[in-house]
Design a protein around this motif. Sequence first.
Motif, mmCIF file in Angstrom:
data_model
loop_
_atom_site.group_PDB
_atom_site.id
_atom_site.type_symbol
_atom_site.label_atom_id
_atom_site.label_comp_id
_atom_site.label_asym_id
_atom_site.label_seq_id
_atom_site.Cartn_x
_atom_site.Cartn_y
_atom_site.Cartn_z
ATOM 1 N N PRO A 227 -16.855 -10.829 -16.794
ATOM 2 C CA PRO A 227 -15.426 -10.479 -16.530
ATOM 3 C C PRO A 227 -15.206 -9.118 -16.787
ATOM 4 N N ASN A 228 -14.150 -8.500 -16.077
ATOM 5 C CA ASN A 228 -13.569 -7.110 -16.262
ATOM 6 C C ASN A 228 -14.856 -6.226 -15.852
ATOM 7 N N GLN A 229 -15.890 -6.507 -15.359
ATOM 8 C CA GLN A 229 -16.867 -5.501 -15.116
ATOM 9 C C GLN A 229 -16.688 -4.511 -14.019
ATOM 10 N N VAL A 230 -15.830 -5.075 -12.873
ATOM 11 C CA VAL A 230 -15.393 -4.271 -11.856
ATOM 12 C C VAL A 230 -14.156 -4.479 -11.627
ATOM 13 N N TRP A 231 -13.313 -3.691 -11.285
ATOM 14 C CA TRP A 231 -11.717 -3.878 -10.944
ATOM 15 C C TRP A 231 -11.674 -3.202 -9.498
ATOM 16 N N VAL A 232 -11.171 -3.911 -8.620
ATOM 17 C CA VAL A 232 -10.867 -3.495 -7.211
ATOM 18 C C VAL A 232 -9.385 -3.550 -6.742
ATOM 19 N N SER A 233 -8.898 -2.775 -5.733
ATOM 20 C CA SER A 233 -7.430 -2.950 -5.386
ATOM 21 C C SER A 233 -7.497 -3.019 -4.116
ATOM 22 N N ASP A 234 -6.184 -3.343 -3.321
ATOM 23 C CA ASP A 234 -6.049 -3.324 -1.948
ATOM 24 C C ASP A 234 -4.807 -2.715 -1.732
ATOM 25 N N ILE A 235 -4.497 -2.452 -0.493
ATOM 26 C CA ILE A 235 -3.355 -1.732 -0.125
ATOM 27 C C ILE A 235 -2.496 -2.995 0.396
ATOM 28 N N THR A 236 -1.214 -2.611 0.098
ATOM 29 C CA THR A 236 -0.222 -3.625 0.617
ATOM 30 C C THR A 236 0.598 -2.999 1.588
ATOM 31 N N TYR A 237 0.819 -3.550 2.988
ATOM 32 C CA TYR A 237 1.675 -2.905 4.151
ATOM 33 C C TYR A 237 2.808 -3.636 3.836
ATOM 34 N N ILE A 238 3.857 -2.873 3.911
ATOM 35 C CA ILE A 238 5.295 -3.417 4.369
ATOM 36 C C ILE A 238 5.921 -3.206 5.483
ATOM 37 N N ARG A 239 6.487 -4.133 5.991
ATOM 38 C CA ARG A 239 6.977 -3.748 7.563
ATOM 39 C C ARG A 239 8.468 -3.301 7.412
ATOM 40 N N THR A 240 8.590 -2.016 8.139
ATOM 41 C CA THR A 240 10.067 -1.619 8.190
ATOM 42 C C THR A 240 10.548 -1.595 9.699
ATOM 43 N N VAL A 241 11.660 -1.128 9.708
ATOM 44 C CA VAL A 241 12.061 -0.963 11.096
ATOM 45 C C VAL A 241 11.277 -0.213 11.867
ATOM 46 N N LYS A 242 10.815 0.950 11.370
ATOM 47 C CA LYS A 242 9.862 2.152 12.268
ATOM 48 C C LYS A 242 8.460 1.845 12.141
ATOM 49 N N GLY A 243 7.994 0.391 11.543
ATOM 50 C CA GLY A 243 6.391 0.436 11.361
ATOM 51 C C GLY A 243 6.073 -0.286 9.874
ATOM 52 N N PHE A 244 4.906 0.035 9.898
ATOM 53 C CA PHE A 244 4.364 -0.373 8.530
ATOM 54 C C PHE A 244 4.341 0.952 7.513
ATOM 55 N N VAL A 245 4.637 0.523 6.410
ATOM 56 C CA VAL A 245 4.516 1.556 5.255
ATOM 57 C C VAL A 245 3.455 1.347 4.260
#
Length: 84
Positions: free
Chosen positions: A66-84
């Motif tokens: 456990p805790n040997q590797v940490w990874v992350s992902d990008i979260t996309y948020i929908r707005t009126v003009k598209g995704f941020v």
Amino acid sequence: MRKLVKSLDDEFTKANLKVGRDTLFNVLRKHQMLTLRKKYSSRTTNSLHRFYKYKNIIKGVEITRPNQVWVSDITYIRTVKGFV
């Protein structure tokens, strides 16, 4: 489909018919009158950008604890003009 059931409900009542949603679906399916819903999907990944793309440095690494590797992902948020 709910709108169709609701709009036809008065007509069924006048004709003294008891037709529920499932029965209506079965009749429409039998006469090939059902249409498939269009599946909407959002394209949130753009790999053809001008920014540097980092290599996957943990590809092929055997994770043994456990805790040997940490990874992350990008979260996309929908707005009126598209995704941020």
